[in-house]
Design a protein around this motif. Structure first.
Motif, PDB file in Angstrom:
ATOM      1  N   SER A   1       2.530   2.218  -3.347  1.00 34.90           N
ATOM      2  CA  SER A   1       1.710   2.807  -4.401  1.00 34.90           C
ATOM      3  C   SER A   1       1.119   4.157  -4.003  1.00 34.90           C
ATOM      4  O   SER A   1       0.501   4.817  -4.828  1.00 34.90           O
ATOM      5  CB  SER A   1       0.583   1.843  -4.787  1.00 34.90           C
ATOM      6  OG  SER A   1      -0.258   1.597  -3.674  1.00 34.90           O
ATOM      7  N   THR A   2       1.280   4.546  -2.750  1.00 36.13           N
ATOM      8  CA  THR A   2       0.729   5.821  -2.277  1.00 36.13           C
ATOM      9  C   THR A   2       1.792   6.910  -2.343  1.00 36.13           C
ATOM     10  O   THR A   2       2.903   6.736  -1.852  1.00 36.13           O
ATOM     11  CB  THR A   2       0.212   5.688  -0.836  1.00 36.13           C
ATOM     12  OG1 THR A   2      -0.802   4.684  -0.792  1.00 36.13           O
ATOM     13  CG2 THR A   2      -0.361   7.006  -0.349  1.00 36.13           C
TER      14      THR A   2
ATOM     15  N   ASP B   1      -3.118   7.519  -4.852  1.00 34.46           N
ATOM     16  CA  ASP B   1      -2.585   6.241  -5.308  1.00 34.46           C
ATOM     17  C   ASP B   1      -2.153   6.422  -6.753  1.00 34.46           C
ATOM     18  O   ASP B   1      -2.992   6.610  -7.636  1.00 34.46           O
ATOM     19  CB  ASP B   1      -3.647   5.151  -5.183  1.00 34.46           C
ATOM     20  CG  ASP B   1      -3.118   3.771  -5.542  1.00 34.46           C
ATOM     21  OD1 ASP B   1      -2.044   3.697  -6.171  1.00 34.46           O
ATOM     22  OD2 ASP B   1      -3.788   2.779  -5.211  1.00 34.46           O
ATOM     23  N   LYS B   2      -0.867   6.341  -7.008  1.00 31.65           N
ATOM     24  CA  LYS B   2      -0.355   6.607  -8.345  1.00 31.65           C
ATOM     25  C   LYS B   2      -0.786   5.560  -9.366  1.00 31.65           C
ATOM     26  O   LYS B   2      -0.647   5.795 -10.577  1.00 31.65           O
ATOM     27  CB  LYS B   2       1.164   6.726  -8.307  1.00 31.65           C
ATOM     28  CG  LYS B   2       1.885   5.500  -7.762  1.00 31.65           C
ATOM     29  CD  LYS B   2       3.357   5.808  -7.566  1.00 31.65           C
ATOM     30  CE  LYS B   2       4.104   4.612  -6.962  1.00 31.65           C
ATOM     31  NZ  LYS B   2       5.517   4.927  -6.677  1.00 31.65           N
ATOM     32  N   ASN B   3      -1.308   4.424  -8.881  1.00 26.69           N
ATOM     33  CA  ASN B   3      -1.850   3.428  -9.800  1.00 26.69           C
ATOM     34  C   ASN B   3      -3.305   3.712 -10.164  1.00 26.69           C
ATOM     35  O   ASN B   3      -3.884   3.045 -11.018  1.00 26.69           O
ATOM     36  CB  ASN B   3      -1.757   2.024  -9.190  1.00 26.69           C
ATOM     37  CG  ASN B   3      -0.316   1.574  -9.021  1.00 26.69           C
ATOM     38  OD1 ASN B   3       0.533   1.896  -9.842  1.00 26.69           O
ATOM     39  ND2 ASN B   3      -0.050   0.843  -7.953  1.00 26.69           N
ATOM     40  N   ASN B   4      -3.886   4.694  -9.468  1.00 25.55           N
ATOM     41  CA  ASN B   4      -5.301   5.002  -9.679  1.00 25.55           C
ATOM     42  C   ASN B   4      -5.520   6.342 -10.378  1.00 25.55           C
ATOM     43  O   ASN B   4      -6.444   6.501 -11.172  1.00 25.55           O
ATOM     44  CB  ASN B   4      -6.029   4.996  -8.324  1.00 25.55           C
ATOM     45  CG  ASN B   4      -7.443   5.509  -8.393  1.00 25.55           C
ATOM     46  OD1 ASN B   4      -7.692   6.678  -8.118  1.00 25.55           O
ATOM     47  ND2 ASN B   4      -8.367   4.631  -8.753  1.00 25.55           N
TER      48      ASN B   4
ATOM     49  N   ASN C   1      -8.881  10.501  -5.260  1.00 26.44           N
ATOM     50  CA  ASN C   1      -9.096   9.174  -5.819  1.00 26.44           C
ATOM     51  C   ASN C   1      -9.928   9.311  -7.092  1.00 26.44           C
ATOM     52  O   ASN C   1     -10.752  10.220  -7.208  1.00 26.44           O
ATOM     53  CB  ASN C   1      -9.838   8.293  -4.806  1.00 26.44           C
ATOM     54  CG  ASN C   1     -10.027   6.879  -5.310  1.00 26.44           C
ATOM     55  OD1 ASN C   1      -9.065   6.214  -5.654  1.00 26.44           O
ATOM     56  ND2 ASN C   1     -11.269   6.422  -5.352  1.00 26.44           N
TER      57      ASN C   1
ATOM     58  N   SER D   1      -3.347   9.914 -12.044  1.00 30.14           N
ATOM     59  CA  SER D   1      -2.037  10.396 -12.489  1.00 30.14           C
ATOM     60  C   SER D   1      -1.624  11.658 -11.742  1.00 30.14           C
ATOM     61  O   SER D   1      -2.452  12.388 -11.186  1.00 30.14           O
ATOM     62  CB  SER D   1      -2.064  10.678 -13.989  1.00 30.14           C
ATOM     63  OG  SER D   1      -2.885  11.799 -14.261  1.00 30.14           O
TER      64      SER D   1
ATOM     65  N   ASP E   1       0.827  -1.207   0.000  1.00 29.73           N
ATOM     66  CA  ASP E   1       0.000   0.000   0.000  1.00 29.73           C
ATOM     67  C   ASP E   1       0.859   1.254   0.000  1.00 29.73           C
ATOM     68  O   ASP E   1       0.603   2.207  -0.737  1.00 29.73           O
ATOM     69  CB  ASP E   1      -0.918   0.011   1.220  1.00 29.73           C
ATOM     70  CG  ASP E   1      -1.980  -1.075   1.120  1.00 29.73           C
ATOM     71  OD1 ASP E   1      -2.246  -1.532  -0.010  1.00 29.73           O
ATOM     72  OD2 ASP E   1      -2.525  -1.463   2.168  1.00 29.73           O
TER      73      ASP E   1
END
Length: 254
Positions: free
Chosen positions: A146-147, A162-165, A195, A167, A143
């Motif tokens: 990715s934060t 969250d860089k995966n969620n 988010n 940009s 976690d």
């Protein structure tokens, strides 16, 4: 002439039902499996001893795996789950070994001491807890990996995301909007979490407890969301007001 019957005295020690209760409560299903299996071995029933280990491992996975599936908003007293599986283990001992335990004691058989029982319980606890702690730490590391956070302005207003969620470019646009609407001001540092859900931006803002029922305190956030929405015609803006942690959403404004 009277004939005497010699009763063969058992040579192996066993765990009494009360000892299994204590060991299970301390060490969980794995400890119960060991204690019950050792009794079966003493009773020369190795097949049941092997099956006991299989059931104990399955029970451990079910019990402690299920704990992670319980929603955070469901409050269960810490003693409930141990009492449940301990009571089940005690019933199984009474049902499958009760007569053998009584016969063992009536024949002069010996019991393992309490210190050994407690040691088994503590070892079972360690074997169970260590993998759970490792899994929790591993999950946290994922976690955290990715934060990300970015700060803006002289007050270092912070947006976590969250860089995966979402940009970094989108986060910059949200920060620019919060700056233009003066939420990111030069008086007090603000902290938000951004988010993205499809084309919708969810922005979590930490607030004081009780604000959800205060219409006057909510109005500035309603106005802020309305102003910010005009800057994102292609994305719906949703505010989630949280207290203490990100999961405790007390009010949604959309």
């Amino acid at each position: 002439m009277e004939q005497t019957v010699d009763i063969e005295r058992p040579t192996r020690k066993i765990y009494k039902d009360r000892a299994i209760w204590v060991g299970t409560f301390l060490g969980g299903p794995l400890a119960a499996g060991y204690l019950i299996a050792e009794n079966f071995k003493a009773f020369n029933d190795t097949d049941k001893a092997k099956k006991t280990w299989i059931y104990a491992i399955i029970a451990t996975v079910v019990v402690f795996g299920g704990v992670f599936l319980i929603p955070e908003n469901v409050k269960i007293p810490n003693q409930i789950i141990p009492l449940i599986y301990t009571a089940i283990a005690y019933y199984l001992v009474q049902h499958f070994q009760g007569q053998n335990i009584s016969a063992h004691l009536n024949s002069g058989g010996q019991l393992f001491g309490w210190w050994r029982t407690i040691a088994v319980g503590l070892i079972g606890l360690a074997i169970t807890i260590i993998p759970i702690i490792g899994f929790a730490l591993f999950s946290d590391s994922i976690d955290n990996a990715s934060t990300s956070t970015k700060t803006f302005g002289i007050m270092k207003h912070e947006i976590a995301f969250d860089k995966n969620n979402i940009s970094e470019t989108e986060v910059n646009k949200i920060a620019d909007g919060l700056t233009k609407t003066t939420f990111f001001d030069e008086a007090v540092t603000k902290y938000v979490y951004a988010n993205k859900l499809n084309d919708k931006y969810e922005i979590k803002i930490s607030v004081v407890d009780g604000i959800a029922n205060d219409s006057q305190a909510l109005q500035p956030f309603i106005d802020l969301r309305t102003d910010l929405q005009t800057m994102f015609p292609n994305n719906k803006i949703v505010f989630k007001l949280v207290v203490d942690n990100l999961d405790n959403v007390v009010k949604t404004i959309e």
